[in-house]
Design a protein around this motif. Sequence first.
Motif, PDB file in Angstrom:
ATOM      1  N   GLU A  94     -27.611   9.455   2.483  1.00 26.28           N
ATOM      2  CA  GLU A  94     -28.604  11.109   2.372  1.00 26.28           C
ATOM      3  C   GLU A  94     -29.310  11.100   1.539  1.00 26.28           C
ATOM      4  OE1 GLU A  94     -25.305  13.795   4.238  1.00 26.28           O
ATOM      5  OE2 GLU A  94     -25.675  12.614   6.381  1.00 26.28           O
ATOM      6  N   LEU A  95     -30.195  12.005   2.155  1.00 23.53           N
ATOM      7  CA  LEU A  95     -31.724  12.353   1.151  1.00 23.53           C
ATOM      8  C   LEU A  95     -32.088  13.665   2.111  1.00 23.53           C
ATOM      9  CD1 LEU A  95     -32.348   9.470   1.554  1.00 23.53           C
ATOM     10  CD2 LEU A  95     -32.942   9.823  -0.262  1.00 23.53           C
ATOM     11  N   SER A  96     -32.071  14.846   1.560  1.00 17.77           N
ATOM     12  CA  SER A  96     -32.568  16.655   1.951  1.00 17.77           C
ATOM     13  C   SER A  96     -33.949  16.611   1.998  1.00 17.77           C
ATOM     14  CB  SER A  96     -31.479  17.174   1.326  1.00 17.77           C
ATOM     15  OG  SER A  96     -32.281  17.306   0.012  1.00 17.77           O
ATOM     16  N   ILE A  97     -34.974  17.261   2.854  1.00 22.00           N
ATOM     17  CA  ILE A  97     -36.048  17.309   2.522  1.00 22.00           C
ATOM     18  C   ILE A  97     -36.389  18.297   1.593  1.00 22.00           C
ATOM     19  CG2 ILE A  97     -38.232  17.975   4.121  1.00 22.00           C
ATOM     20  CD1 ILE A  97     -36.716  14.319   4.102  1.00 22.00           C
ATOM     21  N   ASP A  98     -36.694  18.914   0.474  1.00 21.52           N
ATOM     22  CA  ASP A  98     -36.275  20.256  -0.170  1.00 21.52           C
ATOM     23  C   ASP A  98     -37.710  20.869  -0.240  1.00 21.52           C
ATOM     24  OD1 ASP A  98     -34.118  19.554  -0.813  1.00 21.52           O
ATOM     25  OD2 ASP A  98     -34.762  18.906  -2.808  1.00 21.52           O
ATOM     26  N   ARG A  99     -38.659  20.289   0.699  1.00 24.96           N
ATOM     27  CA  ARG A  99     -40.251  20.648   0.486  1.00 24.96           C
ATOM     28  C   ARG A  99     -40.885  19.951   1.482  1.00 24.96           C
ATOM     29  NH1 ARG A  99     -44.626  19.560  -2.006  1.00 24.96           N
ATOM     30  NH2 ARG A  99     -43.897  18.500  -4.096  1.00 24.96           N
ATOM     31  N   TYR A 100     -41.132  20.179   2.679  1.00 27.86           N
ATOM     32  CA  TYR A 100     -42.374  19.453   3.694  1.00 27.86           C
ATOM     33  C   TYR A 100     -43.418  20.617   4.215  1.00 27.86           C
ATOM     34  CZ  TYR A 100     -43.403  16.207   7.414  1.00 27.86           C
ATOM     35  OH  TYR A 100     -43.923  15.562   8.562  1.00 27.86           O
ATOM     36  N   ASP A 101     -44.964  19.739   3.878  1.00 29.24           N
ATOM     37  CA  ASP A 101     -46.024  21.254   4.051  1.00 29.24           C
ATOM     38  C   ASP A 101     -47.165  20.039   4.508  1.00 29.24           C
ATOM     39  OD1 ASP A 101     -44.961  22.738   2.391  1.00 29.24           O
ATOM     40  OD2 ASP A 101     -45.717  21.988   0.477  1.00 29.24           O
ATOM     41  N   ASN A 102     -47.856  20.382   5.760  1.00 26.80           N
ATOM     42  CA  ASN A 102     -49.296  19.849   6.221  1.00 26.80           C
ATOM     43  C   ASN A 102     -48.329  18.953   6.156  1.00 26.80           C
ATOM     44  OD1 ASN A 102     -50.489  21.507   4.949  1.00 26.80           O
ATOM     45  ND2 ASN A 102     -50.638  20.698   3.184  1.00 26.80           N
ATOM     46  N   VAL A 161     -28.808   6.949   5.675  1.00 24.27           N
ATOM     47  CA  VAL A 161     -29.378   5.324   6.021  1.00 24.27           C
ATOM     48  C   VAL A 161     -28.608   4.797   5.866  1.00 24.27           C
ATOM     49  CG1 VAL A 161     -30.233   3.766   4.728  1.00 24.27           C
ATOM     50  CG2 VAL A 161     -31.790   6.424   4.170  1.00 24.27           C
ATOM     51  N   LEU A 162     -27.919   4.177   6.625  1.00 27.51           N
ATOM     52  CA  LEU A 162     -26.258   3.339   6.922  1.00 27.51           C
ATOM     53  C   LEU A 162     -26.923   2.000   6.863  1.00 27.51           C
ATOM     54  CD1 LEU A 162     -23.510   2.664   7.082  1.00 27.51           C
ATOM     55  CD2 LEU A 162     -24.187   3.330   9.800  1.00 27.51           C
ATOM     56  N   LEU A 163     -26.910   0.935   5.863  1.00 24.99           N
ATOM     57  CA  LEU A 163     -26.757   0.077   5.412  1.00 24.99           C
ATOM     58  C   LEU A 163     -25.309  -0.843   5.624  1.00 24.99           C
ATOM     59  CD1 LEU A 163     -28.876  -2.071   4.390  1.00 24.99           C
ATOM     60  CD2 LEU A 163     -28.135  -1.952   2.031  1.00 24.99           C
ATOM     61  N   ASP A 164     -25.467  -2.176   6.492  1.00 27.26           N
ATOM     62  CA  ASP A 164     -23.695  -2.675   6.877  1.00 27.26           C
ATOM     63  C   ASP A 164     -24.536  -4.316   7.018  1.00 27.26           C
ATOM     64  OD1 ASP A 164     -21.918  -3.598   7.962  1.00 27.26           O
ATOM     65  OD2 ASP A 164     -21.957  -2.574   9.609  1.00 27.26           O
ATOM     66  N   LEU A 165     -24.005  -4.465   5.955  1.00 29.34           N
ATOM     67  CA  LEU A 165     -23.945  -6.223   5.283  1.00 29.34           C
ATOM     68  C   LEU A 165     -23.314  -7.008   6.033  1.00 29.34           C
ATOM     69  CD1 LEU A 165     -25.559  -4.735   1.512  1.00 29.34           C
ATOM     70  CD2 LEU A 165     -26.741  -5.898   3.848  1.00 29.34           C
ATOM     71  N   GLN A 202     -40.892  17.421  -0.848  1.00 30.52           N
ATOM     72  CA  GLN A 202     -39.954  16.808  -2.040  1.00 30.52           C
ATOM     73  C   GLN A 202     -38.612  16.232  -1.785  1.00 30.52           C
ATOM     74  OE1 GLN A 202     -40.107  19.452  -5.917  1.00 30.52           O
ATOM     75  NE2 GLN A 202     -37.866  19.814  -5.103  1.00 30.52           N
ATOM     76  N   VAL A 203     -37.870  15.430  -2.309  1.00 26.49           N
ATOM     77  CA  VAL A 203     -36.645  14.407  -1.535  1.00 26.49           C
ATOM     78  C   VAL A 203     -36.295  14.833  -2.457  1.00 26.49           C
ATOM     79  CG1 VAL A 203     -35.443  12.561  -0.406  1.00 26.49           C
ATOM     80  CG2 VAL A 203     -38.069  13.143   0.531  1.00 26.49           C
ATOM     81  N   CYS A 204     -34.523  15.381  -1.895  1.00 25.83           N
ATOM     82  CA  CYS A 204     -33.116  15.014  -2.941  1.00 25.83           C
ATOM     83  C   CYS A 204     -32.437  14.233  -2.445  1.00 25.83           C
ATOM     84  CB  CYS A 204     -33.012  16.128  -3.359  1.00 25.83           C
ATOM     85  SG  CYS A 204     -31.270  16.296  -4.109  1.00 25.83           S
ATOM     86  N   ALA A 205     -31.318  12.873  -3.339  1.00 25.85           N
ATOM     87  CA  ALA A 205     -30.453  12.515  -2.713  1.00 25.85           C
ATOM     88  C   ALA A 205     -29.654  13.318  -3.141  1.00 25.85           C
ATOM     89  CB  ALA A 205     -30.457  11.580  -4.226  1.00 25.85           C
ATOM     90  N   LEU A 206     -28.820  13.588  -2.276  1.00 28.68           N
ATOM     91  CA  LEU A 206     -27.612  14.695  -2.199  1.00 28.68           C
ATOM     92  C   LEU A 206     -26.394  14.278  -3.258  1.00 28.68           C
ATOM     93  CD1 LEU A 206     -26.369  15.398   1.579  1.00 28.68           C
ATOM     94  CD2 LEU A 206     -27.791  16.839   0.170  1.00 28.68           C
ATOM     95  N   SER A 207     -26.040  15.391  -4.112  1.00 26.14           N
ATOM     96  CA  SER A 207     -25.574  15.075  -5.340  1.00 26.14           C
ATOM     97  C   SER A 207     -24.010  14.800  -5.069  1.00 26.14           C
ATOM     98  CB  SER A 207     -25.521  16.364  -6.395  1.00 26.14           C
ATOM     99  OG  SER A 207     -25.327  17.356  -5.598  1.00 26.14           O
TER     100      SER A 207
END
Length: 245
Positions: A94-102, A161-165, A202-207
């Motif tokens: 998962e990735l969080s959207i920390d900033r989203y402008d315009n 994002v779910l990657l099922d190989l 700005q995007v952050c991979a959840l820690s």
Amino acid sequence: EVYVGKETMCTVDGLHFNSTYSARVKAFNKTGVSQYSKTLVLQTSEVAWFSFDPGSAHSDILFSNDNLTVTCNSYDDRVVLGKTGFSKGLHYWELSIDRYDNHPDPAFGVARVDVLKDVMLGKDDKAWAMYVDNNRSWFMHNNSHTNRTEGGITKGATVGVLLDLTRRTLTFSINEDQQGPVAFENMEGLFFPAVSLNRNVQVCALSKKAFSQQQHMKDLKLMANSSCLSVHSAPFLSTRAFSTV
């Protein structure tokens, strides 16, 4: 058998997250082969993590937070990959959207290590992505845009994002709701988590800490609403971690 050789340690990849496996070993030398050892029960990690890779990223990408957070100093789209690649098993992040402008349209997905870094993710044949604005999303691979789906992102949104190989599929979610149908099929080879973005995002991979806190709050909510579990369980709730490799 997963390994035969002289080494006393080996790595087994392709295992699923949060699962138990049974293992046993035996020795051999010039005089013969031993009996098997007692069976050991091994537990894979509940959670594995990746950070973004400064070494392979476009030079306009800016890193912070121990390389878990990325943005960009350009108005053009730039690509950054995760450090960990996947070729087998089931993987979810998962990735969080920390900033989203315009109202930009960042893209999320997977890519080969030699993906183009100076265009939106999915423009070439080395990436499989979902790009999304504040109202809708599309899937894109090799500059082919498909499956426009209503529902976008804002600051604070979470993209999954779910990657099922095993099934060779790639699926996306926004705030735990699946976004559109299965995005891509016939996924084979080595894939790296990937994002493209410009200076408005700005995007952050959840820690691990953030993920654990988030899961704890969800567990408490589910416990409080246990009578409604069958109605409100999210499609991806059982796959909120990904396997180690």
